[in-house]
Design an enzyme around this catalytic site. Sequence first.
Site, mmCIF file in Angstrom:
data_model
loop_
_atom_site.group_PDB
_atom_site.id
_atom_site.type_symbol
_atom_site.label_atom_id
_atom_site.label_comp_id
_atom_site.label_asym_id
_atom_site.label_seq_id
_atom_site.Cartn_x
_atom_site.Cartn_y
_atom_site.Cartn_z
ATOM 1 C CG ASP A 144 -0.892 0.053 3.106
ATOM 2 O OD1 ASP A 144 0.426 -0.347 2.683
ATOM 3 O OD2 ASP A 144 -0.577 0.197 4.162
ATOM 4 C CG ASP A 175 6.921 4.842 1.820
ATOM 5 O OD1 ASP A 175 6.927 3.629 2.572
ATOM 6 O OD2 ASP A 175 5.595 5.449 2.644
ATOM 7 C CD GLU A 209 4.297 1.005 6.695
ATOM 8 O OE1 GLU A 209 4.894 1.724 7.939
ATOM 9 O OE2 GLU A 209 4.013 1.869 5.990
#
Length: 522
Positions: A144, A175, A209
């Site tokens: 995610d 990320d 996360e």
Amino acid sequence: MTESGSKLRIFKILKIIISSLLITVLLLFTIAAIRTLSLDVNAGLQLAHWEKTNNKSLVIDHHQREELLANFKEAIRIPTVSFSNTESNTTALLEFDRFLRKAFPTVFSSSLVHHELVGNYSHLFWVKGSQPELVPYMLLAHIDVVPASESDGWEAPPFSAKEIDGFIYGRGTIDDKNSLMGILQALEYLLLKGYAPRRGFYIGLGHDEEINGLNGAMNIVRVLKQRGVQLLFVMDEGLTISDGIIPGLEGPAALIGLSEKGQAAVKLSVSVAPGHASMPPRETSIGILATAVKRLEDNPMPRLFGYGPEGDTFEHLAHKFSFPLKFIMSNLWLFSPLLSRILERKPVSNAFVRTTTAVTFFNAGVKINVIPSLAEAYVNLRIHSAQSVEEVLDIIKDTVGDQRVKVELVDGFDPLPISGADEKAFGFQIIKKTVLDLFPTVTVAPGICIGNTDSRHFVDLTKNIYRFSPAWFKPGDPERFHGINERISTKNYEEMIVFYFNLIQNCDIRKLPEPHSSVHEL
Ligand SMILES: CCCCCCCC/C=C\CCCCCCCC(=O)N[C@@H](Cc1ccc(O)cc1)C(=O)O
Ligand SMILES: [Zn+2]
Ligand SMILES: [Zn+2]
């Protein structure tokens, strides 16, 4: 005693005090100078003495380059956004599942790999080792991403994966789809080359996360616990290779996160009787709460620089600073108060000095002519390794110092335990060796991760959790994290694949080389 006798005595005492002071200063400086000259990084890692396990090498050709970049761009284009604690883009998560199976056919069909879905959208892979007595390790990444909107000032649409001047732009490029895709692409190449690991390992890809990992990482942990799994080490996102980010440091540094800061969500609220705006009381609920918030911002948490792993970071990096910084960094026992004051000037480095306080919500008011009965604010604290949730809560209550302001802990956890970084710490040494093999000019040092990662849920499975990915951060890059223009260079993405390709093979060594007592690398 005569007047001249007492003068002589005072003179003698003064002489003793001054000479003791001089001796003390001289002694301190001698100790400081010795420490400055003796501290060196990369000590203990005898690259030449490692058992050779990296038998497969990876030279990426033109066709592979086109294919791996196409895969990565496709991953970025799937908007796997976690919007809030209750809202995720589940359509995108399902699409991502289909995409992974298409992009990595060998991973999904190999008899060495067992794959399962956990919590509907997270993935758990078990790669079987040929020597079951070797304790397995685990690589983590997450699917995610945080939301992104082009209107915030992106140079390219955030889910376009557009390539500009050798950089791929998009949410998730640092990320954390770079790690996720890098790990799976490396495994795909290894399996295609006929690699079969000696040491088994797990790969865990969480789908939530960015909203605490409650359904992803936590369920993966539950599954592994049920199976009685213990892990040699875990490696997750976190710190990176910083180049030009730490002022005064010559050359790049790879910081490996040995721990991560704790966290607390604290609610402040003020309740008063509501009333007509034409007859206001001297202080409203909003005014009382605003004063409390201002007090928290005006009185940061105490400086604790040097009481956590951040002290080790600077001592390891000391020899890469020029004088006088080299001298200061080598002697934090003497200079940490001075260094704290320099580091606290910038938000990124301030995060290493103390527990940080961020007011992230402020809600009050219902109508222009009504005195509101309730005002609420939420404070997000990132807790330094030397403090606990309880201590931080006490300081908040003291700082606010107003009984009318209710202070409640909504959620929180203490700073994570500190993983090993000595010559016997398998995970740390493997990561360090893999970095140095690929990037020989980089200085490797232990660090502390200032954000939180899925790996924090794995504390019952291993004592050794490391937060690191080999992404290169140059000035301006930390701000891209959850910010605008998140990007990675195509070169760096390829390096990440090679890094995981080598790391997996390096983990096959049975034991680390014997510890080395000298402080200098031979
Ligand atoms: C002086 C030395 C300077 C060294 C340079 C360091 C650069 C640091 C750059 C980036 C920060 C690294 C952040 C690490 C990963 C954090 C991942 C993350 O964002 N996690 C969320 C998890 C979370 C927590 C609480 C929630 O309610 C939701 C999600 C986070 O906010 O921490
Ligand atoms: Zn992340
Ligand atoms: Zn994130």
